[in-house]
Design an enzyme around this catalytic site. Structure first.
Site, PDB file in Angstrom:
ATOM      1  N   HIS A  17       4.739 -12.570  -0.369  1.00 40.57           N
ATOM      2  CA  HIS A  17       5.216 -11.184  -0.225  1.00 40.57           C
ATOM      3  C   HIS A  17       6.733 -11.025  -0.346  1.00 40.57           C
ATOM      4  O   HIS A  17       7.362 -10.300   0.426  1.00 40.57           O
ATOM      5  CB  HIS A  17       4.744 -10.618   1.111  1.00 40.57           C
ATOM      6  CG  HIS A  17       3.258 -10.382   1.195  1.00 40.57           C
ATOM      7  ND1 HIS A  17       2.448 -10.240   0.087  1.00 40.57           N
ATOM      8  CD2 HIS A  17       2.424 -10.252   2.277  1.00 40.57           C
ATOM      9  CE1 HIS A  17       1.192 -10.028   0.483  1.00 40.57           C
ATOM     10  NE2 HIS A  17       1.145 -10.032   1.790  1.00 40.57           N
TER      11      HIS A  17
ATOM     12  N   HIS B 142       0.825  -2.152   1.159  1.00 41.79           N
ATOM     13  CA  HIS B 142       0.107  -2.990   2.117  1.00 41.79           C
ATOM     14  C   HIS B 142      -0.420  -2.172   3.304  1.00 41.79           C
ATOM     15  O   HIS B 142      -0.313  -2.597   4.470  1.00 41.79           O
ATOM     16  CB  HIS B 142       1.016  -4.127   2.582  1.00 41.79           C
ATOM     17  CG  HIS B 142       0.299  -5.383   2.935  1.00 41.79           C
ATOM     18  ND1 HIS B 142      -0.546  -5.477   4.021  1.00 41.79           N
ATOM     19  CD2 HIS B 142       0.276  -6.601   2.346  1.00 41.79           C
ATOM     20  CE1 HIS B 142      -1.025  -6.708   4.085  1.00 41.79           C
ATOM     21  NE2 HIS B 142      -0.546  -7.408   3.076  1.00 41.79           N
TER      22      HIS B 142
ATOM     23  N   GLU C  74      -5.393  -4.217  -1.635  1.00 41.06           N
ATOM     24  CA  GLU C  74      -4.062  -4.292  -2.221  1.00 41.06           C
ATOM     25  C   GLU C  74      -4.178  -4.491  -3.726  1.00 41.06           C
ATOM     26  O   GLU C  74      -4.363  -5.608  -4.196  1.00 41.06           O
ATOM     27  CB  GLU C  74      -3.291  -5.465  -1.619  1.00 41.06           C
ATOM     28  CG  GLU C  74      -3.258  -5.489  -0.117  1.00 41.06           C
ATOM     29  CD  GLU C  74      -2.972  -6.891   0.424  1.00 41.06           C
ATOM     30  OE1 GLU C  74      -2.068  -7.563  -0.092  1.00 41.06           O
ATOM     31  OE2 GLU C  74      -3.670  -7.324   1.347  1.00 41.06           O
TER      32      GLU C  74
END
Ligand code: BGC
Length: 348
Positions: free
Chosen positions: A104, A176, A312
């Site tokens: 991420h 997210h 996602e």
């Protein structure tokens, strides 16, 4: 649309919150900190509004936010094996912030940055933009990035990600949000009915990196081609559940890159429904397996394991290192574009 000062960062910079309302039963709150989706309110079948995503009451909650609740993730969402990849012959090294892998965007990803918010004229929308400088978190190229949130009269929340670069780089942005359509985050989402328009997913190794295999969902607990309770097979004997402790896998959406339906979710008690449409080749389905009650969210409710799910939409994990996967490479002159539509309703 309304905009308010929500708080201040440690260095004094002001954090703003924007409230969007389509006037037809859909409201959203977004903030320039992390270009984050902070709240989504929709009615149940009796018209009772409730917030259907996890979040924090105060903007300070988002400053640490270790689980990326609601945030925009970048420059590369999901994992890159060993934090390394080769781009035009040069090896790029990124922080390994998730065991041996990069996750991420690194130590301080796009979710921890303050963006510039611009309300969009004549619509219920806000565009957040920022330049991610060359070398940030080890990624090459100055990346001009924007994330636009928009409500439509058809009870849709649209998100559009765009990016351009001045040097060849990689990009994979995602939202997210953690959803719980019951509106009550103290309840597990195992009762939600889910359909995913996918007949194959990517099995992972012991560190959650795809092995490269595309495995048919048929005959496995990963088959959501017809509406199935999220929890009906989540504790089944499947070696893939041992790695992620539940669903934490990428589903392939089949060929084509136009906007198309990826998933549908229905919460039986409230009747709330949500469809997910995207132009991405797939999405990560994650059942909040790593939440453990250690953090407190809106209304003082702790984030418990399986109290939400994430869908996602994005490129496959580790795509910089897997030649068979769609490429995340963005070159000068090209525009990265990623569209999501969350469409809300109630079941009859
Ligand atoms: C990943 C999970 C990770 C989570 C962090 C998800 O996108 O797939 O493995 O734990 O993000 O909140």
């Amino acid at each position: 649309m309304e905009s308010d000062v929500w708080g201040r960062m440690e260095d004094g910079r002001v954090v703003r919150r924007y409230e969007l309302d389509n006037g037809k039963g859909l409201k959203a709150a977004v903030t320039d900190f992390g270009a984050t989706l902070a709240g989504v309110e929709t009615p149940d079948r009796s018209g009772r509004m409730a917030d259907v995503i996890l979040g924090y009451d105060a903007c300070e909650g988002w400053f640490s936010n270790p689980s990326y609740i609601g945030s925009t993730i970048g420059r590369y969402a999901n994992r890159i094996s060993k934090g390394r990849f080769v781009l035009e012959g040069a090896t790029c090294s990124l922080a390994c912030n998730n065991g041996p892998n990069h996750l991420h965007g690194g130590q301080e990803g796009f979710d921890k940055k303050l963006w510039t918010g611009t309300p969009q004229e004549g619509v219920e929308g806000v565009r957040f933009s920022r330049i991610s400088p060359d070398g940030e978190e080890g990624y090459p190229g100055n990346l001009q990035t924007s994330v636009t949130y928009l409500l439509t009269a058809e009870n849709e929340l649209g998100i559009l990600f765009e990016a351009t670069t001045d040097r060849t780089t990689i990009v994979n942005l995602c939202n997210h949000a953690y959803w719980n359509l019951s509106g009550d985050p103290s309840r597990p989402v195992t009762n939600h009915l889910l359909r995913i328009d996918s007949d194959a997913y990517l099995p992972v190794d012991g560190t959650s990196i795809p092995t490269g295999e595309r495995r048919p969902v048929e005959g496995t607990p990963f088959d959501f081609r017809t509406l199935m309770p999220v929890g009906s097979r989540i504790d089944a004997e499947d070696e893939q559940f041992r790695v992620g402790n539940g669903y934490d896998h990428y589903y392939l959406l089949g060929p084509g890159r136009g906007l198309r339906r990826a998933a549908k979710v229905m919460e039986p008690e409230s009747g709330r429904t949500m469809e997910v449409l995207t132009d991405q080749p797939g999405m990560q389905f994650y059942t909040a397996n790593h939440l453990n009650g250690g953090e407190i969210g809106k209304g003082g409710v702790p984030f418990q394991r399986r109290c939400a799910f994430c869908l996602e939409t994005q490129l496959p994990p580790d795509s910089p290192n897997q030649p068979g996967f769609p490429s995340p490479v963005l070159r000068p002159g090209e525009t990265y574009r990623h569209q999501i539509v969350f469409r809300f309703g109630v079941a009859e």
